[in-house]
Write a protein that holds these residues in place. Sequence first.
Motif, short mmCIF file in Angstrom:
data_model
loop_
_atom_site.label_atom_id
_atom_site.label_comp_id
_atom_site.label_asym_id
_atom_site.label_seq_id
_atom_site.Cartn_x
_atom_site.Cartn_y
_atom_site.Cartn_z
N ARG A 49 61.41 30.04 93.20
CA ARG A 49 62.78 30.12 92.68
C ARG A 49 63.05 28.97 91.72
N LEU B 80 62.76 36.99 97.25
CA LEU B 80 63.07 36.83 95.83
C LEU B 80 63.64 38.11 95.23
N LEU C 138 65.88 38.09 91.69
CA LEU C 138 65.13 37.22 90.77
C LEU C 138 63.87 37.89 90.23
#
Length: 313
Positions: free
Chosen positions: A20, A58, A63
């Motif tokens: 991240r 994620l 993302l």
Amino acid sequence: MTGPVAPAGPPYARIASEIRRRIETGELRPGDRVPSTRAITQRWGVAMATASRVLAALRQEGLVRAVPGVGTVVCAVPSARRERNAAAAGAPPPATVPGQLVRAAVELADAEGAAALTMRRLGTELGVPTMSLYRHVAGKEQLVALMVDAVFGEEPLPEAHPPRGWRARLELSAALQWRLYGAHPWLAAAMNLHRPLLAPNGMRHIEWALAALEGTGLDAEARMHAAVSLFGYVRGHAVDLQPESAATRTSGVTAEQWMEAQQERMAATLADGSFPAFGAAAPAADLTPDSLFRFGLAAFLDGLAARMITMTP
């Protein structure tokens, strides 16, 4: 002196935090591949299940997303996320309108699959109460119909300057449909030719095919069967894209990697000669979704051309 303190939490959370950070700092840009489950297990020394949880976390944050044939890549920041960031910075969020609702739904289905698309989740993504969405759509069924229509509207057919000849026109229509299914793996499974959705932008492909087939010797019934059969062929061939996208998303293993891992088992199956024709043809065939689509489309159009000859007075 002591070194930096490792972030607390389970292993998957620590690994997800590191990836991240790389995304947020721009080290990994939109479209870049992130480590696969196999790469995560090798780099961080964790189990495959832990690596899968990393990518799942994620994806849940919006993302990353799985791209068939490529792997897991960094997403562009979805519009709903941009709006939440703007709201957090003090900017008033825009009013939820049908177009915005449909765009957010398409982005969510593209990133996480059709199973993730619920009215509750969509309300969360948009930062509005779930019940407020029903001011714009009667329910998920109507929302999906609007999504299908919006997606088919992304690449309109060239009405002003169509290709010359019925075959070139049908090839163009089929190619555009195939490209849309690849960009939106949920799309094929969202439709049902026995209970068709009212999606005018999709219907334009049927209209296009019918117009292309006028003057070919096919009667009205044959033209309609040909137009709908072509649409059904492309859609049917694309149905496997959604489960493949989901499998890549959850495992981090692409179809190509999966096939490579099966080579020894396949060789053992063919070794005793039980499948001589298969064993003779398989080494020479480079099968891909695109090659199968092109072969099937050519065979369909060849058959249609032969039928035109038999029906011509």
